[in-house]
Motif scaffolding. Structure first.
Motif, mmCIF file in Angstrom:
data_model
loop_
_atom_site.group_PDB
_atom_site.id
_atom_site.type_symbol
_atom_site.label_atom_id
_atom_site.label_comp_id
_atom_site.label_asym_id
_atom_site.label_seq_id
_atom_site.Cartn_x
_atom_site.Cartn_y
_atom_site.Cartn_z
ATOM 1 N N GLY A 322 0.765 -1.153 -0.037
ATOM 2 C CA GLY A 322 -0.033 0.061 0.091
ATOM 3 C C GLY A 322 0.713 1.582 0.025
ATOM 4 N N TYR A 324 4.495 3.049 -2.187
ATOM 5 C CA TYR A 324 5.675 2.642 -3.086
ATOM 6 C C TYR A 324 7.225 2.997 -2.170
ATOM 7 C CZ TYR A 324 5.335 7.648 -3.795
ATOM 8 O OH TYR A 324 5.050 9.140 -3.244
ATOM 9 N N TRP A 327 10.252 3.121 3.761
ATOM 10 C CA TRP A 327 11.539 2.905 4.639
ATOM 11 C C TRP A 327 11.549 1.662 5.320
ATOM 12 C CZ3 TRP A 327 14.876 6.710 3.332
ATOM 13 C CH2 TRP A 327 14.383 7.716 2.931
ATOM 14 N N TYR B 68 12.348 9.168 9.408
ATOM 15 C CA TYR B 68 12.157 9.351 7.993
ATOM 16 C C TYR B 68 11.198 10.519 8.083
ATOM 17 C CZ TYR B 68 14.818 5.364 7.624
ATOM 18 O OH TYR B 68 15.785 4.475 7.715
ATOM 19 N N GLY B 180 7.268 14.679 -5.963
ATOM 20 C CA GLY B 180 6.207 13.742 -5.887
ATOM 21 C C GLY B 180 5.964 13.004 -4.595
ATOM 22 N N ALA B 181 6.916 12.539 -4.225
ATOM 23 C CA ALA B 181 6.887 11.955 -3.036
ATOM 24 C C ALA B 181 7.012 12.869 -1.701
ATOM 25 C CB ALA B 181 8.075 10.660 -2.907
ATOM 26 N N ASP B 185 2.652 13.473 -1.892
ATOM 27 C CA ASP B 185 2.369 12.412 -1.221
ATOM 28 C C ASP B 185 2.668 12.301 0.455
ATOM 29 O OD1 ASP B 185 1.102 11.291 -2.988
ATOM 30 O OD2 ASP B 185 2.635 9.642 -3.576
ATOM 31 N N ARG B 226 -1.972 7.591 4.704
ATOM 32 C CA ARG B 226 -1.981 6.212 4.575
ATOM 33 C C ARG B 226 -2.087 5.617 5.944
ATOM 34 N NH1 ARG B 226 3.849 3.299 2.918
ATOM 35 N NH2 ARG B 226 3.174 1.126 3.444
ATOM 36 N N PRO B 299 -4.980 -5.057 -4.819
ATOM 37 C CA PRO B 299 -6.057 -4.080 -4.029
ATOM 38 C C PRO B 299 -6.806 -3.430 -5.015
ATOM 39 C CG PRO B 299 -3.681 -3.003 -5.000
ATOM 40 C CD PRO B 299 -3.599 -4.668 -5.194
ATOM 41 N N TYR B 308 -5.989 -1.738 0.448
ATOM 42 C CA TYR B 308 -5.238 -3.204 0.441
ATOM 43 C C TYR B 308 -5.561 -4.350 1.586
ATOM 44 C CZ TYR B 308 -2.264 0.154 -2.192
ATOM 45 O OH TYR B 308 -1.618 1.107 -2.894
ATOM 46 N N GLN B 584 -5.292 -1.837 4.843
ATOM 47 C CA GLN B 584 -4.419 -0.713 4.671
ATOM 48 C C GLN B 584 -5.070 0.249 3.438
ATOM 49 O OE1 GLN B 584 -0.799 1.485 4.923
ATOM 50 N NE2 GLN B 584 -0.546 -0.597 5.283
ATOM 51 N N THR B 586 -4.827 4.105 1.468
ATOM 52 C CA THR B 586 -3.808 5.028 1.163
ATOM 53 C C THR B 586 -4.520 6.042 -0.063
ATOM 54 O OG1 THR B 586 -2.751 3.806 -0.790
ATOM 55 C CG2 THR B 586 -1.900 3.675 1.522
ATOM 56 N N GLY B 590 0.566 11.697 -5.435
ATOM 57 C CA GLY B 590 1.810 11.891 -5.928
ATOM 58 C C GLY B 590 2.441 10.544 -6.832
ATOM 59 N N LYS B 591 1.700 9.447 -6.720
ATOM 60 C CA LYS B 591 2.226 8.124 -7.094
ATOM 61 C C LYS B 591 2.407 8.362 -8.914
ATOM 62 C CE LYS B 591 0.496 3.552 -7.454
ATOM 63 N NZ LYS B 591 -0.571 2.410 -6.822
ATOM 64 N N VAL B 594 5.726 10.298 -9.303
ATOM 65 C CA VAL B 594 6.920 9.577 -8.842
ATOM 66 C C VAL B 594 7.152 8.314 -9.869
ATOM 67 C CG1 VAL B 594 7.845 7.881 -7.149
ATOM 68 C CG2 VAL B 594 6.426 9.853 -6.507
#
Ligand code: HEM
Lengths: 389, 671
Positions: A322, A324, A327, B68, B180-181, B185, B226, B299, B308, B584, B586, B590-591, B594
């Motif tokens: 779910g 891309y 991490w 992160y 994008g990420a 996103d 997400r 999904p 998902y 899950q 989401t 941006g996918k 990316v």
């Protein structure tokens, strides 16, 4: 005019690709196409769009590869023949693995892989023997042994693929799904890459160095299959049931293989730099320029494929988890490896760095890669659902 | 405030410098390692236990538990982004020049200084030589520009310009990916900002969604998120939970997700083959609900929101339980329970709370077969629960519903432990020939029944006395008395109790013998009581080996009861499983961006590595009686070794096509 006109024409006009091809090349193309057609006519019914896509891309891919690197043609054909022989010997009964001689001692995946292992180790010895004695012949033997190992290894994987369906059609899957299988893949890809450069640069002196990594991998492989009987064929966990896996993993291993190769050529580079200039190793190793060039080419190739592999991995993750990018340790270490080589490439390319420092770095790079490939599974827990040691 | 241009220039120079770029690549790499070693987004209590309060706080302030999305890490990435951007900005003009200019105005001197060159004098007139040069280069795939001066002619050609596109693709691709990420996103970034503005506050209590305050909620209109939610079969939800550090936010969805059914398919080995859920999407803006099935790796993407199959768990299964009080097994009682609910119970006017935590239909465990080899095997349904006493102390239990066969004898098995850290210790209750636990329970109540104990003690002593023909009433009483005492001791405190008594009453050197004697006596009494039990059960004749095996097992079990902690043995008699599907969900606008950036990156890298930008110059000087002198030079920005051999081939062509005599060749060709 001193030179006749049509002579000049034929001289100037670039002979186009297709006219350079020999009959053998067309034969090769014919065989591959026929094989693909046969596969499709027999199994097309069970293929989904992606698998059809993969088939229709690998077919021209394989043809082109065979045209670009001729040695692939006999190699692929031999593997095909052996694999079919193995499959035929099974005759649809997995029990034959123990009963039929040809399987028990040659072509059942386990035995084939054992052969691969033995042959790789012998090849390593031969290459070094050749290097020390300076005997062309022994080195040639090394090459032949390596080819033999590659044939048995790939045959092993192919037969294993079939075996997985034989045990239980539900288990069936391409053998790139656990640590045992990808280790074989690693040995094969690294070996092939090496032989490619060996042919390209007409130099066998590096064989021992590269094969050393492969032998190490083989050692692990044997330990892993005897200690943990990892060679057992198990069904896929749901997370791995994805067509992405089929391309993500091999792409990754082209990367790992090239990085390993680069590291070993760098070792040779360092030996030559620091070794006594009159020492026979130093004398028999290729020139520093060549070593440097191979290292660069290998890292470039590895980087390119690793880029693709990581992208494919992200796309797979997007479908399985779910997102891309999560991490997750494995992902993150792939990124670390990638950034590391990106930095290496920049230094070499844009700052023109050469020589020992870069060689050292390439060697360190192998350990980073090794951690991404093994260490993560051993020491760090994550979403990646295979290869726990 | 305004800054002097020089300062700006210096900043740009700094940002665009290769050294910074390389340093940044390494910094990002090294920083990323931390988060892989320190497991991210765990419950904060775990961290506290692991690091202790001091380091816990330090790491917390460094944001290492959600590294992160920590400010400092995002800052580094932003730096990388800026660096790449400036770099592209700075290199672009130069590259444009490279692409546009054929350098047909190059000076002869500079050409003659080049590493690769051939100079020859040709029979061809300068015009013919010019034409020929153009032909050769065109045939080689070069684009050419001409400069025709009266003193000389220059043909300048180049090919492989895509190499420079490679540079753009690679680096702009990186920029696109990072944007994008990192922007589109980056739900966590948006949340951070909202927190700073005080518009959001993660909820840390575990409370029903309805009670979560507005400040911990995100509207369905939220652009990127997400999160996950567990939905029991037959239920629906319109929210998901976004984990934020040690709390969570409630994200509303623009539709309801209903889970009709959740399935786990298994392989013949018992390993799971697939996890799938039948979903129904109830969307007010649609005329009718959408029914579909999702599975791992398959999904559902609905209006830009992806659903998902992430995991699964119990959704509040309904179970029927039978509780046997150990200290009065005959007073067993039945109750109905539901997983995730608590029940108040009393025993000997003490208060207890029974907390049902989990139900599992399958338990794939390593079981030792008769051949001594352990192999994976499904040992059937289990229930996990806690029994909490008035002081709040609790023990955790895992009871298996179906009996388990160990070396021919069947047992009901219950695992017990104090904390999740410890492994389960197991209580094995043997099953009687009828396959029930009645015999065990009767036996248990018999050894707890004073009159019965005394009665059987008397009986046994008298018989044994008659056999040995001894007439000593006081000795007889002594024996009976100790039998009763030891039996009570054992049934209440187990062998522990007996040992304790021995250590209290005897000096070191006599204990061994004492223990011996005690055990004989105790054993005699227990055997007597067991025979009594069999009698009550209506078993006639000599007890079989199986019966004695049962006796031994029972003694083992009784021995453990005192340490078992729960005053009841809880048996699950039937169940209705209700699973929950872990989804899950989401939304990542941006996918596509990316992915687009990724494709650019991949294409770019290949262009950079495998296309070389090559230039060839042909300098033609007219000479008397219609001859000419020709100089061919070339350069490449990649793969010198390959260019060496290429140039060799090329000069061969030029020589044969034009040469009369070759003046001189310079090339570092390897062959
Ligand atoms: C994650 C970030 C980056 C990646 C993955 C990346 C990747 C690459 C790759 C693969 C090459 C080709 C190297 C070769 O041909 O051997 C390259 C070249 C180059 N990179 Fe980067 N790069 C990144 C960041 C940067 C940054 C921040 C700068 C700015 C200083 C930069 C400047 C350059 C330059 C000037 C070249 C040479 C291009 C040429 O002359 O054709 N790169 N980059």
């Amino acid at each position: 005019m001193s030179v006749p006109q049509q002579a000049i024409d034929s001289l100037i006009e670039q002979p186009n690709l297709f006219r350079q091809l020999k009959l053998a090349d067309w034969l090769w193309a014919g065989i591959v196409l026929a094989a693909a057609a046969l596969v499709f006519s027999r199994y097309g019914g069970n293929m989904d769009a992606y698998e059809i896509g993969i088939l229709s891309l690998t077919t021209p891919g394989l043809i082109a590869l065979g045209w670009y690197w001729k040695a692939i043609q006999p190699y692929a054909l031999t593997v095909a023949a052996f694999s079919l022989l193995g499959i035929w010997l099974y005759g649809g009964d997995y029990g034959n693995a123990e009963k039929v001689f040809g399987l028990r001692f040659l072509f059942s995946s386990q035995s084939a892989v054992m052969w691969m292992s033995a042959l790789f180790v012998m090849a390593t010895v031969a290459y070094f023997g050749g290097l020390f004695t300076g005997s062309e012949f022994i080195q040639k033997t090394g090459s032949s042994l390596t080819w033999a190992a590659l044939i048995m290894g790939l045959t092993g994987l192919m037969v294993r693929w079939y075996e997985s369906y034989l045990i239980d059609p539900e288990f069936g899957h391409i053998p790139v799904s656990n640590l045992y299988e990808v280790f074989i893949l690693f040995c094969l890809i690294t070996g092939l890459l090496y032989l490619y450069y060996e042919g390209r640069y007409k130099n066998r002196a590096l064989g021992g160095f590269v094969l050393l990594v492969i032998s190490a991998a083989v050692g692990f492989l044997l330990w892993y299959s005897f200690e943990r009987d990892a060679d057992k064929i198990l069904p896929l966990v749901p997370a791995l049931k994805s067509y992405w896996m089929k391309i993500h993993v091999p792409a990754n291993f082209v990367g790992y293989g090239s990085f390993a190769l680069a590291a070993m050529t760098s070792v040779a580079y360092l030996l030559k730099t620091y070794g006594d200039p009159q020492g026979f190793i130093t004398l028999r190793l290729p020139t520093l320029e060549m070593l440097d060039d191979i290292t660069y080419k290998a890292i470039a190739l590895g980087f390119a494929f690793f880029t693709i592999a990581t992208i494919l991995g992200a796309m797979w993750a997007a479908e399985a988890w779910g997102g891309y990018w999560s991490w997750d340790p494995k992902e993150t270490w792939a990124l670390i490896v990638w950034l590391n080589y990106a930095a290496w490439l920049h230094l070499r390319f844009s700052k023109g760095w050469r020589g020992a420092p870069m060689a050292w770095w390439a060697v360190v790079g192998l350990f980073v890669t090794l951690f991404a490939f093994l260490g993560v599974n051993m020491f760090l827990s994550g979403l990646h659902s295979y290869g726990e040691l | 405030m305004k800054s002097s241009p020089t300062a700006v220039a210096r900043l740009i120079k700094f940002l665009g410098s290769m050294n910074l770029a390389i340093s940044l690549l390494m910094v990002v790499a090294i920083a990323s390692i931390i988060g892989t070693i320190l497991k991210q987004n765990q419950p904060y209590t775990d961290y506290e236990i692991k690091f202790g309060p001091f380091w816990f706080d330090i790491f917390k302030s460094l944001g290492l538990y959600d590294m992160y999305s920590a400010a400092w890490f995002l800052a580094i990435l932003t730096f990388l982004l800026l660096s790449i951007a400036t770099c592209v900005g700075r290199n672009t003009p130069g590259i444009l020049r490279e692409l546009r200019h054929f350098r047909e105005n190059a000076q002869e001197k500079s050409l003659r200084a080049m590493k690769h060159q051939l100079s020859l004098s040709s029979e061809l007139s300068s015009q013919d030589a010019h034409a020929m040069a153009q032909r050769i280069l065109a045939a080689q795939g070069f684009k050419t520009r001409q400069k025709v001066a009266d003193s000389h002619i220059v043909v300048a050609g180049m090919k492989g310009r895509a190499n420079h596109w490679g540079y753009w693709f690679t680096h702009i691709g990186m920029i696109v990916i990072l944007l994008g990420a990192g922007i589109l996103d980056n739900g966590s970034l948006a949340i951070r900002i909202a927190e700073w503005e005080g518009k959001l506050k993660p909820e840390t209590r575990t409370i029903p969604v309805a009670e979560v305050p507005a400040i911990s909620q995100l509207p369905a209109s939220n652009a990127a998120y997400r999160g996950s939610v567990d939905i029991p079969e037959g239920n629906r939800a319109n929210v998901i939970f976004l984990p934020v550090r040690d709390g969570y936010l409630v994200q509303y969805l623009p539709f309801d997700v209903e889970v009709k059914d959740f399935r786990v398919e298994h392989y013949s080995t018992g390993m799971p083959k697939s996890f799938e859920s039948d979903l129904v999407i109830h969307d007010k803006s649609e005329p009718k609900p959408l029914a579909t099935t999702i599975a791992v790796n398959h999904p559902l993407v609905y209006k830009g929101i992806a659903i998902y199959q992430a995991n699964f768990g119990d959704g509040g299964s309904e179970v029927k339980l039978r509780l046997y009080p150990f200290n009065n097994p005959q007073a067993a009682q039945n109750m109905d329970g539901k997983i995730f609910s608590d029940y108040n119970l009393t025993r000997d006017n003490k208060q207890y709370k029974l907390e049902l935590n989990d139900f599992r239909l399958f338990n794939i465990n390593d079981i030792e077969g008769p051949d001594g080899k352990t192999k994976k095997q499904n040992i059937g349904p289990s229930i996990t629960f806690k029994v909490r006493d008035a002081t709040g102390q609790a023990m955790e239990y895992q009871n298996y519903m179906s009996p388990i066969d160990i070396k021919g004898q069947r047992y009901l098995i219950s695992g017990v432990r104090g904390t999740p850290a410890e492994p389960f210790r197991y209580l094995h209750i043997p099953l009687d020939p009828k396959g029930g636990i009645d015999r065990f329970m009767t036996f248990l109540s018999n050894i707890q029944n004073p009159e019965l104990v005394k009665k059987s003690a008397l009986a046994t002593t008298q018989t044994s006395m008659q056999e040995t023909a001894i007439q000593k009433p006081e000795l007889e009483n002594q024996v009976v008395e100790s039998m009763v005492r030891l039996t009570n001791l054992f049934s209440s405190k187990g062998s522990e109790g007996v040992m304790q008594e021995i250590t209290e009453r005897f000096p070191e050197n006599q204990r061994a013998n004492a223990a011996d004697a005690f055990m004989k006596v105790l054993n005699a009494s227990l055997r007597a009581l067991y025979l009594e039990t069999l009698k009550q059960e209506g078993v006639t004749g000599e007890p079989s080996d199986a019966d004695w095996q049962f006796f031994d097992d029972s003694i083992m079990a009784v021995d453990k009861i005192s340490a078992y902690g729960s005053p009841w043995f809880l048996q699950m008699t039937s169940f209705k499983q209700i699973e929950a599907s872990g989804l899950q969900i989401t939304r990542s606008p941006g996918k596509p961006v990316v992915y687009f950036g990724s494709v650019m990156l991949a294409v770019g890298v290949f262009l950079l590595f495998y296309v070389a930008h090559r230039r060839i110059w042909v300098w033609i000087t007219p000479r008397e009686n219609n001859r000419s002198e020709v100089v061919v030079t070339g350069s490449s920005n990649r793969n010198q070794p390959e260019f060496d051999s290429y140039f060799n081939k090329l000069q061969g062509i030029f020589q044969q096509a034009m040469a009369q005599e070759v003046n001189h060749v310079r090339s570092t060709a390897s062959d």
